[in-house]
Design a protein around this motif. Structure first.
Motif, PDB file in Angstrom:
ATOM      1  N   SER A 141       0.795  -1.234   0.000  1.00 31.87           N
ATOM      2  CA  SER A 141       0.000   0.000   0.000  1.00 31.87           C
ATOM      3  C   SER A 141       0.825   1.280   0.000  1.00 31.87           C
ATOM      4  N   GLY A 142       2.136   1.180  -0.085  1.00 34.49           N
ATOM      5  CA  GLY A 142       2.981   2.366  -0.095  1.00 34.49           C
ATOM      6  C   GLY A 142       3.156   2.994   1.276  1.00 34.49           C
ATOM      7  N   CYS A 143       3.199   2.182   2.300  1.00 32.89           N
ATOM      8  CA  CYS A 143       3.287   2.656   3.683  1.00 32.89           C
ATOM      9  C   CYS A 143       4.576   3.438   3.943  1.00 32.89           C
ATOM     10  N   ARG A 144       4.467   4.463   4.758  1.00 32.94           N
ATOM     11  CA  ARG A 144       5.584   5.340   5.100  1.00 32.94           C
ATOM     12  C   ARG A 144       6.747   4.590   5.741  1.00 32.94           C
ATOM     13  N   HIS A 145       6.452   3.649   6.623  1.00 34.70           N
ATOM     14  CA  HIS A 145       7.496   2.950   7.374  1.00 34.70           C
ATOM     15  C   HIS A 145       7.678   1.505   6.919  1.00 34.70           C
ATOM     16  N   CYS A 146       7.475   1.242   5.648  1.00 37.06           N
ATOM     17  CA  CYS A 146       7.620  -0.116   5.115  1.00 37.06           C
ATOM     18  C   CYS A 146       9.037  -0.639   5.371  1.00 37.06           C
ATOM     19  N   PRO A 147       9.165  -1.780   6.086  1.00 36.68           N
ATOM     20  CA  PRO A 147      10.494  -2.294   6.409  1.00 36.68           C
ATOM     21  C   PRO A 147      11.018  -3.335   5.414  1.00 36.68           C
ATOM     22  N   TYR A 148      10.272  -3.596   4.362  1.00 41.88           N
ATOM     23  CA  TYR A 148      10.612  -4.681   3.447  1.00 41.88           C
ATOM     24  C   TYR A 148      11.353  -4.185   2.211  1.00 41.88           C
ATOM     25  N   GLU A 149      12.105  -5.087   1.595  1.00 39.90           N
ATOM     26  CA  GLU A 149      12.839  -4.805   0.349  1.00 39.90           C
ATOM     27  C   GLU A 149      12.386  -5.773  -0.729  1.00 39.90           C
ATOM     28  N   PRO A 150      12.127  -5.295  -1.941  1.00 43.54           N
ATOM     29  CA  PRO A 150      11.966  -3.893  -2.283  1.00 43.54           C
ATOM     30  C   PRO A 150      10.703  -3.319  -1.646  1.00 43.54           C
ATOM     31  N   ARG A 151      10.744  -2.040  -1.331  1.00 43.99           N
ATOM     32  CA  ARG A 151       9.632  -1.379  -0.636  1.00 43.99           C
ATOM     33  C   ARG A 151       8.363  -1.401  -1.465  1.00 43.99           C
ATOM     34  N   HIS A 152       7.256  -1.480  -0.762  1.00 45.07           N
ATOM     35  CA  HIS A 152       5.918  -1.362  -1.339  1.00 45.07           C
ATOM     36  C   HIS A 152       5.615  -2.444  -2.376  1.00 45.07           C
ATOM     37  N   THR A 153       6.157  -3.631  -2.180  1.00 42.20           N
ATOM     38  CA  THR A 153       5.920  -4.750  -3.087  1.00 42.20           C
ATOM     39  C   THR A 153       5.162  -5.831  -2.319  1.00 42.20           C
ATOM     40  N   LYS A 154       3.885  -5.939  -2.609  1.00 41.10           N
ATOM     41  CA  LYS A 154       3.000  -6.838  -1.871  1.00 41.10           C
ATOM     42  C   LYS A 154       3.562  -8.259  -1.784  1.00 41.10           C
ATOM     43  N   GLY A 155       3.528  -8.805  -0.567  1.00 42.52           N
ATOM     44  CA  GLY A 155       3.961 -10.178  -0.343  1.00 42.52           C
ATOM     45  C   GLY A 155       5.422 -10.344   0.021  1.00 42.52           C
ATOM     46  N   LYS A 156       6.231  -9.288  -0.121  1.00 41.45           N
ATOM     47  CA  LYS A 156       7.660  -9.400   0.208  1.00 41.45           C
ATOM     48  C   LYS A 156       7.844  -9.622   1.708  1.00 41.45           C
ATOM     49  N   VAL A 157       8.815 -10.446   2.058  1.00 39.10           N
ATOM     50  CA  VAL A 157       9.077 -10.774   3.461  1.00 39.10           C
ATOM     51  C   VAL A 157      10.521 -10.493   3.872  1.00 39.10           C
ATOM     52  N   VAL A 158      11.352 -10.031   2.949  1.00 37.09           N
ATOM     53  CA  VAL A 158      12.753  -9.740   3.244  1.00 37.09           C
ATOM     54  C   VAL A 158      12.845  -8.356   3.862  1.00 37.09           C
ATOM     55  N   LEU A 214      17.478  -4.338   9.783  1.00 38.83           N
ATOM     56  CA  LEU A 214      18.304  -5.398  10.367  1.00 38.83           C
ATOM     57  C   LEU A 214      19.477  -4.849  11.170  1.00 38.83           C
ATOM     58  N   LYS A 215      19.955  -3.656  10.808  1.00 35.85           N
ATOM     59  CA  LYS A 215      21.091  -3.053  11.501  1.00 35.85           C
ATOM     60  C   LYS A 215      20.670  -2.161  12.661  1.00 35.85           C
ATOM     61  N   PHE A 216      19.367  -2.012  12.893  1.00 31.54           N
ATOM     62  CA  PHE A 216      18.878  -1.142  13.952  1.00 31.54           C
ATOM     63  C   PHE A 216      19.407  -1.597  15.310  1.00 31.54           C
ATOM     64  N   ASN A 217      19.970  -0.656  16.052  1.00 31.13           N
ATOM     65  CA  ASN A 217      20.476  -0.944  17.388  1.00 31.13           C
ATOM     66  C   ASN A 217      19.767  -0.017  18.366  1.00 31.13           C
ATOM     67  N   PRO A 218      18.891  -0.559  19.224  1.00 28.26           N
ATOM     68  CA  PRO A 218      18.139   0.297  20.143  1.00 28.26           C
ATOM     69  C   PRO A 218      19.017   1.100  21.096  1.00 28.26           C
ATOM     70  N   LYS A 219      20.257   0.681  21.309  1.00 25.13           N
ATOM     71  CA  LYS A 219      21.166   1.434  22.178  1.00 25.13           C
ATOM     72  C   LYS A 219      21.515   2.788  21.569  1.00 25.13           C
ATOM     73  N   ASN A 220      21.412   2.893  20.226  1.00 21.74           N
ATOM     74  CA  ASN A 220      21.729   4.148  19.545  1.00 21.74           C
ATOM     75  C   ASN A 220      20.501   5.029  19.395  1.00 21.74           C
ATOM     76  N   PHE A 221      19.361   4.593  19.906  1.00 19.92           N
ATOM     77  CA  PHE A 221      18.105   5.301  19.742  1.00 19.92           C
ATOM     78  C   PHE A 221      17.859   6.201  20.945  1.00 19.92           C
ATOM     79  N   ASN A 222      17.712   7.485  20.718  1.00 17.91           N
ATOM     80  CA  ASN A 222      17.426   8.435  21.797  1.00 17.91           C
ATOM     81  C   ASN A 222      15.923   8.603  21.877  1.00 17.91           C
ATOM     82  N   ASN A 223      15.337   8.088  22.940  1.00 21.73           N
ATOM     83  CA  ASN A 223      13.882   8.168  23.089  1.00 21.73           C
ATOM     84  C   ASN A 223      13.443   9.387  23.859  1.00 21.73           C
TER      85      ASN A 223
END
Length: 79
Positions: free
Chosen positions: A44-61, A67-76
């Motif tokens: 549906s063209g979602c703003r925060h689509c986490p899949y590759e390639p983006r906005h491609t129905k059925g993709k699961v990658v 995958l590289k997100f590290n919550p320790k580097n996230f300032n909440n």
């Protein structure tokens, strides 16, 4: 209106406000976490689509950025 919208999403799908989605005007914006919980791209063209390639129905990658997100580097805002 926003409260009713948030309540309907949290009850129906077990999504948590400000974790899985947020309200922007009259729209519900799903976070990357909500999309991951869903299990695949909806296409549906979602703003925060986490899949590759983006906005491609059925993709699961997941994108490399997710995958590289590290919550320790996230300032909440607590610092």
């Amino acid at each position: 209106m926003q409260e009713a919208l948030a309540k309907s999403f949290s009850m129906e799908k077990q999504y948590q406000n400000k974790v899985d989605y947020y309200i922007e005007g009259e729209r519900v914006i799903f976070t990357a976490l909500a999309h991951i919980k869903r299990g695949s791209c909806c296409g549906s063209g979602c703003r925060h689509c986490p899949y590759e390639p983006r906005h491609t129905k059925g993709k699961v990658v997941l994108s490399e950025k997710i995958l590289k997100f590290n919550p320790k580097n996230f300032n909440n805002g607590s610092e």
